[in-house]
Design a protein around this motif. Sequence first.
Motif, PDB file in Angstrom:
ATOM      1  N   UNK A  26      41.867  93.828  -9.953  1.00 18.00           N
ATOM      2  CA  UNK A  26      40.616  94.159  -8.724  1.00 18.00           C
ATOM      3  C   UNK A  26      39.261  93.443  -9.052  1.00 18.00           C
ATOM      4  N   UNK A  27      38.568  92.399  -9.929  1.00 17.48           N
ATOM      5  CA  UNK A  27      37.705  92.814 -10.030  1.00 17.48           C
ATOM      6  C   UNK A  27      37.555  91.636 -10.436  1.00 17.48           C
ATOM      7  N   UNK A  96      35.330 100.030  -2.896  1.00 16.02           N
ATOM      8  CA  UNK A  96      36.839  99.612  -2.197  1.00 16.02           C
ATOM      9  C   UNK A  96      37.572  99.649  -3.477  1.00 16.02           C
ATOM     10  N   UNK A  97      37.025  98.855  -4.643  1.00 18.03           N
ATOM     11  CA  UNK A  97      37.438  98.617  -5.946  1.00 18.03           C
ATOM     12  C   UNK A  97      37.378  99.292  -6.487  1.00 18.03           C
ATOM     13  N   UNK A 142      38.674  99.944   6.020  1.00 23.66           N
ATOM     14  CA  UNK A 142      38.761 100.979   6.245  1.00 23.66           C
ATOM     15  C   UNK A 142      39.945 101.323   5.586  1.00 23.66           C
ATOM     16  N   UNK A 143      41.458 100.593   6.428  1.00 24.61           N
ATOM     17  CA  UNK A 143      42.742 100.937   5.479  1.00 24.61           C
ATOM     18  C   UNK A 143      42.445 100.264   4.791  1.00 24.61           C
ATOM     19  N   UNK A 144      42.152  99.986   4.039  1.00 28.69           N
ATOM     20  CA  UNK A 144      42.146  99.567   2.349  1.00 28.69           C
ATOM     21  C   UNK A 144      42.683 100.385   1.165  1.00 28.69           C
ATOM     22  N   UNK A 145      41.746 101.625   1.985  1.00 31.03           N
ATOM     23  CA  UNK A 145      41.841 102.718   0.902  1.00 31.03           C
ATOM     24  C   UNK A 145      43.503 103.409   1.237  1.00 31.03           C
ATOM     25  N   UNK A 146      43.866 103.257   2.420  1.00 31.18           N
ATOM     26  CA  UNK A 146      44.580 104.691   3.066  1.00 31.18           C
ATOM     27  C   UNK A 146      45.703 104.689   2.263  1.00 31.18           C
TER      28      UNK A 146
END
Length: 493
Positions: A26-27, A96-97, A142-146
Amino acid sequence: MKIIKHSLTPTWVIFTLIFIVSAVLRLYKLQEFAIFLGDQGRDAIIIKRIATFEHLTAIGAPSSIGQVFLGPFYYYLVAPFLPLFHYHPVGLTFAVAFYSLFGIILSFIIIKKEVNSVTAILFSTLLTFSSVNIDLARYSWNPNLLPVFAFFTLYFWYKTLTLSRWYYPLLFGILFSCSFQLHHLALLLAIPICISIVIHLKRNKFSRKVAEDIGISVIGFGLFSAPLILFDLKNHFLNTLNLIKTFTQGGIITDSTGHTSIINRLLETVTALSRHILNFSIPSPAAVLLFLLFSIGSIFFYKKIKNEFIRICILNSIAFPLAFGLLNSGRFPHYYATMYYSIFLVVAYMLSFLLKGKILGKLIVYTVLVSYIALNAVSYYYFYREPNNQMRDAETIANSIIPHIKKTPFQLVPLPITVTDGNVRYFLEIKNHRPLDVDSPVEGEELYVMCFNDDPCKIFGNPQWQIAAFKNQKVDTMWKSSHVTIYKLVHAK
């Protein structure tokens, strides 16, 4: 010493290794590969103004539905990371990550406690290598943390049903509001929630506790939705009416396929779901068969197990695709965000039972995991592709414009009109050269036209309103920066 001893148990050692892999996936080269286009730039400008207390917005981003706005929760959630990174937009990507990785840790702890260690390890493995969840964690939107917030919404709903603590329904209501503000499809979480409370009431009957929990949940939802509610009251319920219209008149139309039959939409939903999770396109009949086998297996476990949390995740895993299949919409990866954690938990729970069996069961589990990882690993593009460097390019374009700015105010326009320029505007703003707002009626002293086409842009006589309204226009100079040709227009004397 007890903490150290506890952290060195085999379960925690295995999870630590899995988490290290999660963090790398992810990083790794996050800034070089992060998406930073017009929409991300638009959001970054709003978040920057929140972080500097210039403007505390009451609404979030406009959704793809049109005339329906999300809540502002996402903006405030990631805003602290912007000053931490000296207002470079990579701070929002890292936010987000960070929350995604935190979600992996917290979900592991919860599943280990509420279910068992084996299921927690298997769940973490599925989530770690999921290419769709990795992609969602690698840029700001915004949807990426849903996936994270939907999962914890269901978790605190489970706690509300099973324990008498006033703060559980409050946290459930707050998290449901947060999920809904991340994307409107989180509203479909209401289906497994409603089904589970009906089942609960059949067993325990309606009581004062149930009424109190519902009331506290509504308060929690209302408190965190207050800015959006006030916006709706001020604008004659614009958001609510358009959202109801969307869900009652065929769904979220974001593609060009038009209205199709319910059967076809269900087939598309299940096929796309299998593609997003397996990172492999399989024929629709095979996808339907796979979903049927999963549903039958889930129903079997639902009847056998007493774990209410697993049961709620089973309801979500089956109900969401069926409900989403009723909507006429694209089948994009983020549209399934509310069910990723749930389906991974249910699958992990099933696999944990096979591990208890003999050699054949273990062989099936290891084969499934190896195949799953191999299919998803194909999409770890950041290990072998050249970076897109969208942040660097946007900053380069902004830096090339700044020396040419002689008079203010000035306006910035992209061509063709389908391109948005929020990414360039953001870098101009943080470098103290803020252009006029996109919809500003003020005519600037200078107009910078960014041509993203390979062919020369038609400047004179262009119908784009900001260009057409620029009086006595003449091209003062032009130059190329990155992949863009920039024209500086001034008023001819």
